[in-house]
Design a protein around this motif. Structure first.
Motif, PDB file in Angstrom:
ATOM      1  N   GLN A 245       0.907  -1.080  -0.213  1.00  0.00           N
ATOM      2  CA  GLN A 245       0.051   0.117  -0.159  1.00  0.00           C
ATOM      3  C   GLN A 245       0.951   1.308  -0.100  1.00  0.00           C
ATOM      4  OE1 GLN A 245      -2.632  -0.640   3.226  1.00  0.00           O
ATOM      5  NE2 GLN A 245      -4.139  -1.456   1.961  1.00  0.00           N
ATOM      6  N   MET A 246       1.833   1.379  -0.860  1.00  0.00           N
ATOM      7  CA  MET A 246       2.711   2.417  -1.075  1.00  0.00           C
ATOM      8  C   MET A 246       2.348   3.221  -2.480  1.00  0.00           C
ATOM      9  SD  MET A 246       6.212   1.309   0.887  1.00  0.00           S
ATOM     10  CE  MET A 246       6.361   0.662   2.660  1.00  0.00           C
ATOM     11  N   ASP A 247       2.154   4.424  -2.366  1.00  0.00           N
ATOM     12  CA  ASP A 247       1.829   5.386  -3.495  1.00  0.00           C
ATOM     13  C   ASP A 247       3.034   5.249  -4.572  1.00  0.00           C
ATOM     14  OD1 ASP A 247      -0.293   6.003  -2.024  1.00  0.00           O
ATOM     15  OD2 ASP A 247      -0.207   8.095  -1.824  1.00  0.00           O
ATOM     16  N   GLY A 248       4.265   5.292  -3.835  1.00  0.00           N
ATOM     17  CA  GLY A 248       5.406   5.487  -4.450  1.00  0.00           C
ATOM     18  C   GLY A 248       5.554   4.270  -5.680  1.00  0.00           C
ATOM     19  N   ALA A 249       4.807   2.933  -5.472  1.00  0.00           N
ATOM     20  CA  ALA A 249       4.979   1.981  -6.317  1.00  0.00           C
ATOM     21  C   ALA A 249       3.977   2.354  -7.656  1.00  0.00           C
ATOM     22  CB  ALA A 249       4.335   0.800  -5.808  1.00  0.00           C
ATOM     23  N   LEU A 250       2.982   3.281  -7.367  1.00  0.00           N
ATOM     24  CA  LEU A 250       2.115   3.708  -8.581  1.00  0.00           C
ATOM     25  C   LEU A 250       2.795   4.985  -9.330  1.00  0.00           C
ATOM     26  CD1 LEU A 250      -1.463   3.354  -6.740  1.00  0.00           C
ATOM     27  CD2 LEU A 250      -0.515   2.378  -9.014  1.00  0.00           C
ATOM     28  N   ASN A 251       3.945   5.449  -8.721  1.00  0.00           N
ATOM     29  CA  ASN A 251       4.537   6.511  -9.421  1.00  0.00           C
ATOM     30  C   ASN A 251       5.598   6.042 -10.518  1.00  0.00           C
ATOM     31  OD1 ASN A 251       4.488   8.514  -6.651  1.00  0.00           O
ATOM     32  ND2 ASN A 251       3.323   8.861  -8.401  1.00  0.00           N
TER      33      ASN A 251
ATOM     34  N   VAL B  78      -0.882  10.426  -6.402  1.00  0.00           N
ATOM     35  CA  VAL B  78      -2.050   8.759  -6.191  1.00  0.00           C
ATOM     36  C   VAL B  78      -3.214   9.301  -5.771  1.00  0.00           C
ATOM     37  CG1 VAL B  78      -2.060   6.870  -5.633  1.00  0.00           C
ATOM     38  CG2 VAL B  78       0.208   7.858  -6.382  1.00  0.00           C
ATOM     39  N   THR B  79      -4.429   9.263  -6.464  1.00  0.00           N
ATOM     40  CA  THR B  79      -5.590   9.665  -5.597  1.00  0.00           C
ATOM     41  C   THR B  79      -6.312   8.217  -5.603  1.00  0.00           C
ATOM     42  OG1 THR B  79      -6.610   9.765  -7.881  1.00  0.00           O
ATOM     43  CG2 THR B  79      -5.638  11.674  -6.754  1.00  0.00           C
ATOM     44  N   LYS B  80      -7.452   8.246  -4.886  1.00  0.00           N
ATOM     45  CA  LYS B  80      -8.315   6.948  -4.772  1.00  0.00           C
ATOM     46  C   LYS B  80      -8.714   6.472  -5.977  1.00  0.00           C
ATOM     47  CE  LYS B  80     -12.307   5.099  -2.165  1.00  0.00           C
ATOM     48  NZ  LYS B  80     -12.924   4.322  -3.199  1.00  0.00           N
ATOM     49  N   ARG B  81      -9.311   7.384  -6.963  1.00  0.00           N
ATOM     50  CA  ARG B  81      -9.749   6.927  -8.377  1.00  0.00           C
ATOM     51  C   ARG B  81      -8.343   6.158  -9.000  1.00  0.00           C
ATOM     52  NH1 ARG B  81     -12.163  10.970 -13.063  1.00  0.00           N
ATOM     53  NH2 ARG B  81     -12.329   9.341 -14.526  1.00  0.00           N
ATOM     54  N   ARG B  82      -7.303   6.608  -9.156  1.00  0.00           N
ATOM     55  CA  ARG B  82      -6.167   5.942  -9.384  1.00  0.00           C
ATOM     56  C   ARG B  82      -6.034   4.603  -8.696  1.00  0.00           C
ATOM     57  NH1 ARG B  82      -0.454   6.639 -10.840  1.00  0.00           N
ATOM     58  NH2 ARG B  82      -0.266   4.714 -11.826  1.00  0.00           N
ATOM     59  N   ILE B  83      -6.041   4.575  -7.422  1.00  0.00           N
ATOM     60  CA  ILE B  83      -5.696   3.339  -7.149  1.00  0.00           C
ATOM     61  C   ILE B  83      -7.095   2.329  -7.573  1.00  0.00           C
ATOM     62  CG2 ILE B  83      -6.180   2.003  -4.692  1.00  0.00           C
ATOM     63  CD1 ILE B  83      -4.745   4.553  -3.392  1.00  0.00           C
ATOM     64  N   ASP B  84      -8.304   2.808  -7.484  1.00  0.00           N
ATOM     65  CA  ASP B  84      -9.301   2.212  -8.166  1.00  0.00           C
ATOM     66  C   ASP B  84      -9.062   1.560  -9.486  1.00  0.00           C
ATOM     67  OD1 ASP B  84     -10.575   2.099  -5.712  1.00  0.00           O
ATOM     68  OD2 ASP B  84     -11.645   3.748  -6.003  1.00  0.00           O
ATOM     69  N   GLU B  85      -8.606   2.434 -10.407  1.00  0.00           N
ATOM     70  CA  GLU B  85      -8.620   2.116 -11.739  1.00  0.00           C
ATOM     71  C   GLU B  85      -7.559   1.238 -12.310  1.00  0.00           C
ATOM     72  OE1 GLU B  85      -9.390   5.785 -13.671  1.00  0.00           O
ATOM     73  OE2 GLU B  85     -11.357   5.860 -13.080  1.00  0.00           O
ATOM     74  N   ASP B  86      -6.345   1.553 -11.644  1.00  0.00           N
ATOM     75  CA  ASP B  86      -4.983   0.905 -12.068  1.00  0.00           C
ATOM     76  C   ASP B  86      -4.963  -0.583 -11.940  1.00  0.00           C
ATOM     77  OD1 ASP B  86      -2.154  -0.044 -12.015  1.00  0.00           O
ATOM     78  OD2 ASP B  86      -1.828   2.125 -12.279  1.00  0.00           O
ATOM     79  N   MET B  87      -5.007  -1.334 -12.816  1.00  0.00           N
ATOM     80  CA  MET B  87      -5.195  -2.709 -12.586  1.00  0.00           C
ATOM     81  C   MET B  87      -3.646  -3.521 -12.699  1.00  0.00           C
ATOM     82  SD  MET B  87      -7.974  -3.375 -12.017  1.00  0.00           S
ATOM     83  CE  MET B  87      -9.557  -2.390 -11.903  1.00  0.00           C
ATOM     84  N   SER B  88      -2.637  -2.690 -12.746  1.00  0.00           N
ATOM     85  CA  SER B  88      -1.112  -3.203 -12.993  1.00  0.00           C
ATOM     86  C   SER B  88      -0.732  -3.930 -11.737  1.00  0.00           C
ATOM     87  CB  SER B  88      -0.222  -2.091 -13.631  1.00  0.00           C
ATOM     88  OG  SER B  88       0.001  -1.223 -12.563  1.00  0.00           O
TER      89      SER B  88
ATOM     90  N   TYR C 169      -1.776  -1.420  -3.644  1.00  0.00           N
ATOM     91  CA  TYR C 169      -2.890  -1.676  -3.074  1.00  0.00           C
ATOM     92  C   TYR C 169      -3.973  -2.872  -3.257  1.00  0.00           C
ATOM     93  CZ  TYR C 169      -2.072   3.141  -1.129  1.00  0.00           C
ATOM     94  OH  TYR C 169      -1.563   4.251  -0.562  1.00  0.00           O
ATOM     95  N   LYS C 170      -3.672  -3.455  -4.519  1.00  0.00           N
ATOM     96  CA  LYS C 170      -4.574  -4.216  -5.149  1.00  0.00           C
ATOM     97  C   LYS C 170      -3.979  -5.629  -4.896  1.00  0.00           C
ATOM     98  CE  LYS C 170      -7.439  -1.629  -8.336  1.00  0.00           C
ATOM     99  NZ  LYS C 170      -8.650  -2.204  -7.661  1.00  0.00           N
TER     100      LYS C 170
END
Length: 319
Positions: free
Chosen positions: A231-237, A246-256, A261-262
């Motif tokens: 659950q680290m935002d840095g991984a989504l950067n 990194v927003t909640k929407r981004r967390i919900d929509e990023d399927m990679s 978080y997923k």
């Protein structure tokens, strides 16, 4: 014609020859000290001296047919971009530098934490290259989507092609990775090493400074040990999202698989470039039991083991 007349004719002819030679030498000497104005950095095309002189003449530099012959006495002309060191010099010095000047270099500083997308945008702007061609070359030569190019200050020849630049960066960086692995472990296993680079890349993006890096590293290892998602935002950067919040929407929509978080465990590859400090932290995390952290009002992170304490810290920060 008698003998005396023949001798006199020979001497007279010799005098004229010497005079002509002196005139040529004086004229040549005068020609070679004439000033030439030029750009400090020049591009010399591949080809003969005649080809290069013709190209310089078309570029507005005082170069002519005589120079193509004189150039032979100074050596073989360079090719590509060269730095002649000044913009005003004599003809002799100009011709000499066409054959002896060093390649023109541009300094490029690549910062730890950035992704290859950011690196290539920077290189494309600085060196006037095509970022798509840089990216295509990277895909051909690099073993991982990111984290391969070592952040450092590079001196790059002007006029270098995208293919050669990327090949040079990856070859030099991979050699650096191998040296570091052998320094820390005595051996080099690429898969094992880049697992540490992956951890280090998250640390690089999450830690506020180098002192926090071992603490962030500890949180990563502690969470993985317990089977918790990082659950680290840095991984989504990753990639083009390097500087995107990194927003909640981004967390919900990023399927990679970079969405920690997923998915539990580490992302499949590094999310950006790393510093030596981040590598050290990934290899040797702090001996603490922290599982959570939140950025405080002073920009530093507040670490804790307990979730309830973490929630209170979040509430305190958001007041």
């Amino acid at each position: 014609m008698n003998r005396k007349s023949i001798v006199k004719t020979i001497f007279k002819s010799a005098e004229w020859t010497i005079f002509a030679v002196v005139v040529i030498i004086v004229s040549l000497a005068f020609y070679l000290v004439q000033p030439v104005k030029s750009n400090r950095v020049l591009f010399l095309p591949a080809g003969t001296g005649a080809t290069i002189i013709a190209y310089l003449h078309r570029s507005g530099i005082d170069a002519n047919g005589l120079d193509r012959y004189l150039l032979r006495f100074f050596g073989y002309p360079q090719q590509g971009w060269i730095d002649i060191g000044t913009t005003c010099l004599t003809k002799a010095d100009f011709l000499y530098r066409l054959t002896h000047a060093k390649a023109a270099m541009t300094k490029v500083k690549l910062i730890p934490g950035e992704t290859r997308v950011i690196f290539f945008d920077q290189l494309a702007r600085t060196l006037k290259l095509d970022p798509k061609k840089l990216d295509n070359a990277y895909r051909r030569y690099a073993p991982y989507p990111d984290g391969v190019i070592w952040p450092d200050t590079y001196f790059v020849p002007m006029g270098i092609t995208e293919e050669h630049l990327v090949y040079h960066l990856i070859k030099r960086s991979m050699a650096r990775h191998e040296r570091l692995s052998k320094k820390f472990f005595g051996t080099y296993n690429e898969k094992k090493w880049f697992r540490y680079v992956t951890i280090a890349s998250i640390i690089q993006k999450e830690a506020a400074d180098t002192r926090e890096m071992p603490l962030v590293s500890a949180v990563i290892y502690n969470r993985m040990k317990k089977g918790m998602p990082l659950q680290m935002d840095g991984a989504l950067n990753y990639g083009k999202y390097s500087h995107v919040k990194v927003t909640k929407r981004r967390i919900d929509e990023d399927m990679s698989r970079f969405n920690t978080y997923k998915y539990t465990g580490l992302p499949p590859s590094p999310v950006g470039s790393v510093s030596l400090d981040a590598i050290k932290a990934a290899i040797k995390p702090a001996n603490v039991d922290y599982l959570y952290f939140v950025k405080g009002k002073n920009g530093k992170h507040i670490f804790t083991k307990r979730y309830k304490t973490h929630l209170r810290n979040i509430k305190s920060v958001n007041k």
